[in-house]
Motif scaffolding. Structure first.
Motif, short mmCIF file in Angstrom:
data_model
loop_
_atom_site.label_atom_id
_atom_site.label_comp_id
_atom_site.label_asym_id
_atom_site.label_seq_id
_atom_site.Cartn_x
_atom_site.Cartn_y
_atom_site.Cartn_z
N THR A 60 0.83 -1.21 0.00
CA THR A 60 0.00 0.00 0.00
C THR A 60 0.86 1.26 0.00
N LEU A 61 1.92 1.27 0.81
CA LEU A 61 2.82 2.43 0.80
C LEU A 61 3.54 2.55 -0.54
N GLN A 62 3.90 1.43 -1.11
CA GLN A 62 4.54 1.46 -2.42
C GLN A 62 3.58 2.02 -3.47
N ILE A 93 8.52 14.96 -0.19
CA ILE A 93 7.29 14.46 0.41
C ILE A 93 7.63 13.17 1.14
N ILE A 94 7.29 13.11 2.40
CA ILE A 94 7.60 11.95 3.23
C ILE A 94 6.30 11.26 3.62
N LEU A 95 6.21 9.98 3.29
CA LEU A 95 5.05 9.17 3.64
C LEU A 95 5.37 8.44 4.94
N GLN A 96 4.59 8.67 5.96
CA GLN A 96 4.96 8.19 7.29
C GLN A 96 3.78 7.55 8.00
N VAL A 97 3.88 6.24 8.25
CA VAL A 97 2.89 5.54 9.08
C VAL A 97 3.33 5.66 10.52
N ASP A 98 2.45 6.20 11.35
CA ASP A 98 2.81 6.42 12.75
C ASP A 98 1.55 6.28 13.61
N ALA A 99 1.36 5.06 14.13
CA ALA A 99 0.18 4.80 14.95
C ALA A 99 0.32 5.37 16.35
N ASP A 128 -1.13 2.32 6.79
CA ASP A 128 -0.62 2.62 5.46
C ASP A 128 -1.72 3.08 4.51
N VAL A 129 -2.95 2.54 4.67
CA VAL A 129 -4.03 2.95 3.78
C VAL A 129 -4.39 4.42 4.00
N VAL A 238 -5.58 -7.74 -6.33
CA VAL A 238 -5.30 -6.48 -7.03
C VAL A 238 -5.82 -5.29 -6.22
N LEU A 239 -6.99 -5.45 -5.62
CA LEU A 239 -7.63 -4.34 -4.92
C LEU A 239 -7.03 -4.09 -3.54
N ARG A 240 -6.48 -5.13 -2.94
CA ARG A 240 -6.01 -5.06 -1.54
C ARG A 240 -5.03 -3.93 -1.27
N PRO A 241 -3.98 -3.74 -2.09
CA PRO A 241 -3.04 -2.66 -1.79
C PRO A 241 -3.68 -1.27 -1.79
#
Length: 707
Positions: A60-62, A93-99, A128-129, A238-241
């Motif tokens: 998903t992040l990719q 641009i930084i993509l950051q998952v942070d729970a 990530d989503v 295919v849809l999951r990501p």
């Protein structure tokens, strides 16, 4: 020459070549064409020097990083690399998952934040989503030419399950589909994965849609076989990501058809065991399966009532089969019996309201926006606000079954908003349908909304190019129903057609009027269900015989020598009593009700003067004539933006508007000539009587019924 310079030149060449190719509509609102103004590009380029992911490398992040790379490279004309480590770098641009971040605590599982930090733009969320949704939101900012400097955005979806319902069949047909055949190529799956599936996923994720019921509610048991579950699993992969879960519409009699059982009784132990085993098999094949959608005991479909059980018995059996699996049952309330002396308006209420509180927690009842069937204008369904102990899913139709198919431009955001904003008064003023379905009125933790898809195999996905706006606006409203239909029209136009300000305003303005224009030339003043039999195309107000009385037109309009309209007050069917007193007050008086709902609730004399100052007959004719003439206004508005819109796309819409005008005149002539036989009044000045006879328009309708 450096590698970066080479990549930039290549990008510019590709963009230049693309501008010379006709726009076939395939890219939807994700076009990412080069901004023509160099100065404007420069303002964004300094914030798009690189993309980097932080906190994981999931698919998903990719996907988020790849979308940003593709989008920004195309829009800005520069290569935007994706870096594994951007430590110390600026301008990216930084993509950051942070729970764990305190600032992300209120975002839930899907909400995102976008903000500037140390000359970088941070897109973050707890999963990530959420970051994926944020990536699309940032691209939308650029596509619509919104500034990035000092950017601070925080967005959380208001509704949990945001679904498309596909009415697609295993043979490739689409029930009520007007954009070609099904996009799902069942005969090729699971071995062949059409690239279109990924583009479908991208489009849905870009507007926040997170679920797809991939088959028709008039379901085939075949989808539950091991063979087809493998095909469904391939689609799910295919849809999951892109954060999209798959759901299945199920055929109630499947235990008999493919299970070999003698019954489908939901209280039969072997039937319950069969569904439990089948559900376990589904989750073994598709671990993130979303659940079931059910149409039962409706329009000939089998269901629990075949065995003397009720809808709660059936839904609860499937909920038990889900057990500990993370899935839901969406049980459709579109149920009505053939009763010539009754009122179909009341049918779903009478069957479902007494069951309130009897459904298991995994069950949601799915209710259409109005009480009849996706008409061009309906009062909100009386079940909204009448089932406080049951989560309700709002079902709207994006495919234009009753709204001109793929030949009429009808922007549906105003229709959807009309329902969402309607006040049920169930917990006092402000208890809107939107707040009923999001769970906030009755404190439900689960919520849902469903749109019957208008998507097909046509290259442009929706048949009519403007139909794409309905898919887009539905997704955005499912995420945030407070958005205005005008703002969404402007967003879609800027991403899909043009960013030239005057043209954007013209296009968005005409889009805003299309639905009201359509209503005026087809079903003004609250007329409903007077379309052609079977395929629901064109006018047929004279229809008096069908397989069921409530499939005729005369059942609904009740025209006679006295007047027109269905009396649903206490003097008639009393359907109005299904609403709260505040709503009854709005609609109960024929003198004060809004004209748009007049004939929904009142049988009005032909010569009665309305609030408009005209008699019913004169007002009816005025609306039919001005509605048809308004299509000429749509044509003029569209012609005015020709220099700013792709020539092929512009010509396509212009041709469809010509067809729309021809069919608007057909509707006008058919209806005024037919109702004139009852009103026995002349066509009022300044309108000229139709040049053709009622017999002429009847013959035209007959041609469309030929098979």
């Amino acid at each position: 020459m450096s590698l970066r310079t080479c990549l930039l030149l290549l990008c510019l060449v590709v963009c230049a070549a693309t501008r010379g190719v006709a726009d076939d509509g395939y890219r939807l609102w994700l076009k990412y064409d080069l901004m023509q103004a160099a100065g404007q590009r420069k303002g964004y380029q300094r914030n798009a020097q690189f993309i980097s992911t932080k906190g994981g490398q999931s698919a998903t992040l990719q996907a988020a990083a790849e979308e940003l790379k593709t989008g920004l490279s195309g829009l800005l004309g520069q290569a935007v690399p994706v870096l594994a480590d951007a430590k110390g770098k600026k301008g990216g641009i930084i993509l950051q998952v942070d729970a764990a971040a305190a600032d992300n605590a209120g975002l839930g599982e899907e909400g995102y934040r976008i903000y500037a930090d140390k000359q970088n733009i941070i897109i973050t969320g707890r999963r990530d989503v959420a970051v994926l949704y944020g990536a699309f939101a940032l691209l939308r900012q650029v596509q619509t030419r919104q500034p990035l400097d000092g950017l601070t955005i925080s967005s959380v979806p208001k509704i949990q399950h945001r679904l498309l319902n596909h009415w697609d069949n295993p043979n490739g047909t689409v029930e009520r589909g007007y954009a070609g055949s099904s996009i799902w190529k069942w005969y090729e799956l699971p071995e062949v994965i059409d690239p279109r599936y990924r583009d479908y996923a991208r489009a849905n994720a870009s507007v926040g849609i997170n679920g797809a019921v991939i088959n028709n509610v008039n379901a085939s048991a075949r989808y539950l076989t091991a063979e087809y579950l493998q095909k469904v699993a391939a689609l799910a992969g295919v849809l999951r990501p892109y954060g999209i879960r798959v759901y299945l519409s199920v055929f109630w009699a499947a235990p008999k058809v493919i299970g070999g059982l003698p019954t489908a009784d939901p209280l039969d132990a072997k039937v319950r065991q069969w569904w439990t085993a089948k559900t376990d098999e589904i989750y073994q094949t598709i671990p993130d399966f979303g659940g079931f959608l059910v149409k039962a005991n409706s329009e000939g479909e089998p269901g629990p009532q075949d065995y003397g059980r009720n809808h709660a018995d059936g839904a609860n059996m499937l909920a038990a089969a889900l057990g500990r699996h993370d899935g839901v049952v969406m049980w459709r309330a579109f149920v009505y019996k053939a009763d010539p002396n009754g009122d179909r308006f009341k049918a779903a209420y009478e069957e479902f309201q007494p069951l309130d509180g009897k459904f298991q927690p995994k069950v949601l009842v799915q209710v259409k926006n109005g009480p009849i069937d996706f008409q061009s204008r309906e009062p909100f369904h009386p079940l909204f606000g009448a089932m406080p102990r049951t989560p309700l899913v709002l079902e709207v139709q994006l495919t234009q079954e009753y709204l001109g198919f793929a030949t009429h431009a009808v922007y549906l955001a105003p229709l959807i908003k009309e329902c969402l904003d309607a006040d049920t008064y169930t917990q006092g003023k402000g208890s809107t349908v939107a707040r009923v379905i999001d769970g906030s009125v009755d404190k439900h933790s689960v919520s849902g909304i469903a749109g019957v898809a208008n998507i097909g195999s046509d290259r442009n996905w929706t048949g009519h190019p403007m139909g794409q706006a309905n898919w887009y606006a539905y997704g955005r409203l499912a995420w945030d129903y407070s958005l205005s239909s005008k703002a969404l029209a402007e967003e879609w136009t800027r991403q899909t057609l043009t960013n030239e300000p005057a043209a954007v305003q013209t296009i968005a303005g005409l889009m805003q009027q299309t639905r009201s224009i359509y209503v005026r030339y087809t079903t003004p003043l609250g007329l409903h269900h007077i379309m052609g039999e079977s395929i629901h195309y064109g006018p047929q107000p004279w229809l008096e015989r069908s397989a069921r009385p409530d499939w005729t037109s005369i059942y609904y309009h009740r025209a006679d020598s006295v007047g027109l309209g269905f009396d649903r007050t206490a003097k008639g069917s009393n359907a109005l009593a299904l609403y709260r007193p505040e709503v009854q007050k709005l609609w109960g008086n024929a003198q004060t009700i809004a004209p748009d709902y007049l004939l929904w609730f009142h049988h009005v004399p032909w010569r009665q003067k309305l609030s408009t100052g005209r008699t019913l007959w004169d007002e009816l004719c005025t609306r039919y004539y001005t509605g048809a003439d308004s299509v000429l206004w749509l044509q003029r508005q569209w012609a005015a933006v020709q220099p700013q819109v792709d020539p092929a796309l512009h010509a396509d819409v212009a041709a469809r508007l010509q067809t729309q005008h021809k069919e608007a005149l057909w509707w006008r002539d058919a209806c005024v000539l037919y109702f004139q036989t009852w009103a026995r009044r002349p066509i009022p000045a300044p309108f000229a009587p139709p040049q053709r006879s009622l017999a002429d328009v009847k013959r035209l309708v007959d041609l469309y019924q030929l098979r």
